[in-house]
Design a protein around this motif. Structure first.
Motif: not given
Length: 66
Positions: A52-61, A63-66
Motif C-alpha cells: 500500500a505504501a509503494v502504491v501511494v508513493v507511486a501515485a503521488v510521484a 501526479l507530481a510529474l504528470g
C-alpha cells in the motif's frame, strides 16, 4: 532403620514426574503450531502495508510529474 516409604496415602513422586515430563514433551509441539499459525497473520499485514505504501508513493510521484 528409617522409614523410607513415607506416610501412606501420598502420591508417588515418580508418577508425577513422568506425567510432568509427558506434559513438557507435548507442550513445545502445540506452542510451535500456535506460533506458526499466529505468525503468518502479522506477516501478511506487513506485506499488505508495504504494498500500500509503494502504491501511494507511486501515485503521488505520478501526479507530481504528470
Amino acid at each position: 532403620m528409617a522409614n523410607t516409604q513415607g506416610p501412606q496415602g501420598t502420591n508417588d513422586p515418580a508418577g508425577s514426574t513422568q506425567m510432568f515430563r509427558a506434559f513438557v514433551d507435548d507442550a513445545p509441539q502445540s506452542r510451535q503450531a500456535a506460533a506458526l499459525a499466529s505468525s503468518s497473520g502479522p506477516r501478511v499485514g506487513l506485506i499488505v502495508g508495504i504494498l500500500a505504501a509503494v502504491v501511494v508513493v507511486a501515485a503521488v510521484a505520478w501526479l507530481a510529474l504528470g
